[in-house]
Design an enzyme around this catalytic site. Structure first.
Site, short mmCIF file in Angstrom:
data_model
loop_
_atom_site.label_atom_id
_atom_site.label_comp_id
_atom_site.label_asym_id
_atom_site.label_seq_id
_atom_site.Cartn_x
_atom_site.Cartn_y
_atom_site.Cartn_z
N GLU A 1 0.87 -1.17 0.00
CA GLU A 1 0.00 0.00 0.00
C GLU A 1 0.91 1.22 0.00
O GLU A 1 1.64 1.44 0.97
CB GLU A 1 -0.89 0.03 1.24
CG GLU A 1 -2.12 -0.84 1.16
CD GLU A 1 -3.01 -0.65 2.38
OE1 GLU A 1 -2.87 0.38 3.07
OE2 GLU A 1 -3.82 -1.54 2.64
N ASP B 1 -5.81 8.87 9.95
CA ASP B 1 -4.49 8.46 10.40
C ASP B 1 -4.11 9.06 11.75
O ASP B 1 -4.47 10.19 12.08
CB ASP B 1 -3.44 8.86 9.35
CG ASP B 1 -3.62 8.07 8.07
OD1 ASP B 1 -3.77 6.85 8.17
OD2 ASP B 1 -3.60 8.68 6.99
#
Length: 275
Positions: free
Chosen positions: A52, A63
């Site tokens: 990824e 995040d």
């Protein structure tokens, strides 16, 4: 071969080896373009099933602190969508055949141009896209674009997703379904939630695609636990933290993946050599 088929192959390969697929997230441009390229190459040569590649964005709402910090460093190096695509192209040109999924946010994709982005992502060698802030209910046109270019648009569900909505999302995802292990942002945790097994089982009952679990997985023990219930284990923050503290980020990444593969029961570990 389409990106969807290439991703399907990694789950089939892992299943034949009686283990879960190991999926590693690493942001493009962290701590700089050249180092991120070498780390991703090292992960590929060490046998990562899927990479990824994070596309840095100034407001990464899904995040936690580790990826936010890495993202800011990448942005300070002037990393942008165009450079991310160039990095994927360079990975392919340097011999990396591991499936690559671009993971980022909708705003930069819209700014780049949605059809242009899908076309260029495919041409550079990407196999799929993950956009955590793109609701599946609003992504039909973009999904049709990805289908036309044979890119997998991978959707996410969380423990808070009702079963009926999870079923609807699972019907539209391509490649695999990304299960967020907890309610919160990315980042290493001391322990995984006790409800994880029930969450995976509940989702598997309504999904016909491989299930990969991410968010919060940082130790070999946690990876082993996830591998016993899911088809894929996704790790990002722990890998970034390990490389960020190392004098040799590539070697640190290689040692990290070897530890994780050992936990997942992979019997033969590839020998790392420069590509």
């Amino acid at each position: 071969m389409s990106g969807i088929k290439r991703i399907a192959q990694i789950f089939e390969k892992a299943r034949n080896q009686q283990r879960a697929a190991l999926i590693l997230y690493y942001p493009a441009g962290y701590p700089d373009y050249a180092t991120s390229l070498e780390v991703l190459k090292g992960l590929a040569q060490s046998g990562a099933d899927l990479l990824e590649v994070g596309m840095p964005f100034s407001d990464p709402l899904a995040d936690g602190p580790t990826i936010q910090h890495a993202t800011q460093m990448a942005l300070s190096q002037r990393m942008n969508t165009r450079h991310c695509l160039a990095l994927v192209r360079e990975l392919r040109q340097q011999g990396v055949e591991t499936p690559v999924v671009l993971m980022g946010y909708l705003n930069p994709v819209m700014a780049y141009g949605m059809e242009r982005f899908v076309r260029d992502a495919r041409q550079t060698g990407a196999d799929g896209i993950i956009l955590p802030d793109f609701p599946p209910e609003e992504s039909a046109d973009f999904r049709a674009l990805c289908d036309a270019y044979e890119l997998a648009l991978i959707s996410l569900v969380s423990p808070a997703t009702p079963p009926e909505r999870a079923r609807q999302i699972a019907e539209t995802t391509r490649g695999f379904l990304y299960l967020i292990s907890l309610t919160g942002v990315t980042g290493a945790r001391e322990s995984l939630p006790p409800e994880l097994e029930a969450f995976v089982a509940r989702t598997r009952a309504v999904a016909r695609v491989p299930l990969a679990v991410g968010f919060g997985i940082s130790t070999p023990q946690q990876a082993r636990r996830v591998s016993q219930i899911a088809d894929g284990v996704i790790i990002g923050s722990a890998l970034i933290a390990r490389t960020g503290e190392a004098a040799n980020p590539v070697q640190a990444a290689v040692e990290f993946i070897q530890q994780m593969f050992t936990a997942l029961g992979k019997e033969e570990l590839p020998r790392f050599e420069s590509l």
